[in-house]
Design an enzyme around this catalytic site. Sequence first.
Site, PDB file in Angstrom:
ATOM      1  N   GLY A  46       0.829  -1.197   0.000  1.00 47.78           N
ATOM      2  CA  GLY A  46       0.000   0.000   0.000  1.00 47.78           C
ATOM      3  C   GLY A  46       0.863   1.246   0.000  1.00 47.78           C
ATOM      4  O   GLY A  46       1.998   1.222   0.488  1.00 47.78           O
ATOM      5  N   GLN A  51       3.063  10.147   1.016  1.00 50.72           N
ATOM      6  CA  GLN A  51       4.352   9.464   1.168  1.00 50.72           C
ATOM      7  C   GLN A  51       5.305   9.754   0.014  1.00 50.72           C
ATOM      8  O   GLN A  51       6.496   9.497   0.113  1.00 50.72           O
ATOM      9  CB  GLN A  51       4.142   7.943   1.278  1.00 50.72           C
ATOM     10  CG  GLN A  51       3.382   7.514   2.516  1.00 50.72           C
ATOM     11  CD  GLN A  51       3.233   6.012   2.567  1.00 50.72           C
ATOM     12  OE1 GLN A  51       2.279   5.468   2.032  1.00 50.72           O
ATOM     13  NE2 GLN A  51       4.180   5.333   3.181  1.00 50.72           N
ATOM     14  N   CYS A  94       5.490   0.107   7.437  1.00 50.23           N
ATOM     15  CA  CYS A  94       5.149   1.205   6.535  1.00 50.23           C
ATOM     16  C   CYS A  94       6.381   1.580   5.724  1.00 50.23           C
ATOM     17  O   CYS A  94       7.492   1.600   6.257  1.00 50.23           O
ATOM     18  CB  CYS A  94       4.693   2.405   7.365  1.00 50.23           C
ATOM     19  SG  CYS A  94       4.236   3.839   6.387  1.00 50.23           S
ATOM     20  N   LEU A  95       6.184   1.899   4.442  1.00 46.29           N
ATOM     21  CA  LEU A  95       7.316   2.310   3.604  1.00 46.29           C
ATOM     22  C   LEU A  95       7.961   3.587   4.137  1.00 46.29           C
ATOM     23  O   LEU A  95       9.130   3.846   3.852  1.00 46.29           O
ATOM     24  CB  LEU A  95       6.853   2.531   2.157  1.00 46.29           C
ATOM     25  CG  LEU A  95       6.498   1.243   1.382  1.00 46.29           C
ATOM     26  CD1 LEU A  95       5.887   1.592   0.039  1.00 46.29           C
ATOM     27  CD2 LEU A  95       7.727   0.368   1.211  1.00 46.29           C
ATOM     28  N   HIS A 136      -5.023   1.962   7.045  1.00 46.91           N
ATOM     29  CA  HIS A 136      -3.655   2.480   7.213  1.00 46.91           C
ATOM     30  C   HIS A 136      -3.374   3.578   6.184  1.00 46.91           C
ATOM     31  O   HIS A 136      -2.817   4.623   6.514  1.00 46.91           O
ATOM     32  CB  HIS A 136      -2.676   1.299   7.079  1.00 46.91           C
ATOM     33  CG  HIS A 136      -1.221   1.661   7.093  1.00 46.91           C
ATOM     34  ND1 HIS A 136      -0.341   1.215   8.065  1.00 46.91           N
ATOM     35  CD2 HIS A 136      -0.462   2.420   6.241  1.00 46.91           C
ATOM     36  CE1 HIS A 136       0.879   1.701   7.813  1.00 46.91           C
ATOM     37  NE2 HIS A 136       0.831   2.415   6.699  1.00 46.91           N
ATOM     38  N   GLU A 137      -3.798   3.341   4.919  1.00 47.19           N
ATOM     39  CA  GLU A 137      -3.529   4.335   3.858  1.00 47.19           C
ATOM     40  C   GLU A 137      -4.387   5.590   4.045  1.00 47.19           C
ATOM     41  O   GLU A 137      -3.913   6.714   3.831  1.00 47.19           O
ATOM     42  CB  GLU A 137      -3.777   3.740   2.463  1.00 47.19           C
ATOM     43  CG  GLU A 137      -2.996   2.473   2.115  1.00 47.19           C
ATOM     44  CD  GLU A 137      -1.522   2.520   2.475  1.00 47.19           C
ATOM     45  OE1 GLU A 137      -0.922   3.607   2.437  1.00 47.19           O
ATOM     46  OE2 GLU A 137      -0.975   1.452   2.823  1.00 47.19           O
ATOM     47  N   HIS A 140      -2.824   7.885   6.414  1.00 43.42           N
ATOM     48  CA  HIS A 140      -1.762   8.710   5.821  1.00 43.42           C
ATOM     49  C   HIS A 140      -2.332  10.024   5.265  1.00 43.42           C
ATOM     50  O   HIS A 140      -1.687  11.062   5.319  1.00 43.42           O
ATOM     51  CB  HIS A 140      -1.069   7.977   4.672  1.00 43.42           C
ATOM     52  CG  HIS A 140       0.040   7.056   5.105  1.00 43.42           C
ATOM     53  ND1 HIS A 140       1.153   7.493   5.788  1.00 43.42           N
ATOM     54  CD2 HIS A 140       0.213   5.726   4.928  1.00 43.42           C
ATOM     55  CE1 HIS A 140       1.963   6.466   6.009  1.00 43.42           C
ATOM     56  NE2 HIS A 140       1.426   5.371   5.500  1.00 43.42           N
TER      57      HIS A 140
HETATM   58 NI    NI Z   1       2.236   3.379   5.428  1.00 42.61          NI
END
Ligand code: NI
Length: 180
Positions: A46, A51, A94-95, A136-137, A140
């Site tokens: 995701g 991000q 998370c990235l 989660h997204e 963000h």
């Molecule tokens: Ni994330």
Amino acid sequence: MAVLPIITAPDPRLKQVAKPLARVDEAVAKLMDDMLETMYLAPGIGLAAPQVGVLKRVIVLDLAKEGETAQPLQLANPELTWVSDEDLAYEEGCLSLPDHYAEVVRPGAIKLSYLDRENELRSLEAEGLLATCIQHEIDHLDGILFVDHISALKRNMILRKLLKAKKSGKQQDADPAHVL
Ligand code: NI
């Protein structure tokens, strides 16, 4: 398509609220495609526009495992319309917080509305990992990271380590199924 640089915490850009889109036009569709390519390469399952430094309400996901057919989702203005009373705990990464994981508890099933890549208004029901990943997204887009759901003690420890890691530039290999 293009691979975009991913912002990692701590960074004030990850704490801002992203703006809704008036419509999904060609530029937004291209952003969606670039985000997917960026996510696949990372690799993660995701990615949200903030991000990659774009404060627009766009998220992409693909939960297909290696060797499975791709199941890309590209959502604009995703909005939860219902959440279940039953919760689900999942070990999230998370990235934007590389190499750190924590168990986060969220509703285990959700319904949402969104605009698709063709600017069509659609709805979706999700449960399990897909429900976790979408929440989660969407977080963000509101400047919320998974560490904001855990204790301040653990959060600060992770953020301190991330700051150190940023300086050293070292990164470990991760299981993409936990990188949201
Ligand atoms: Ni994330």
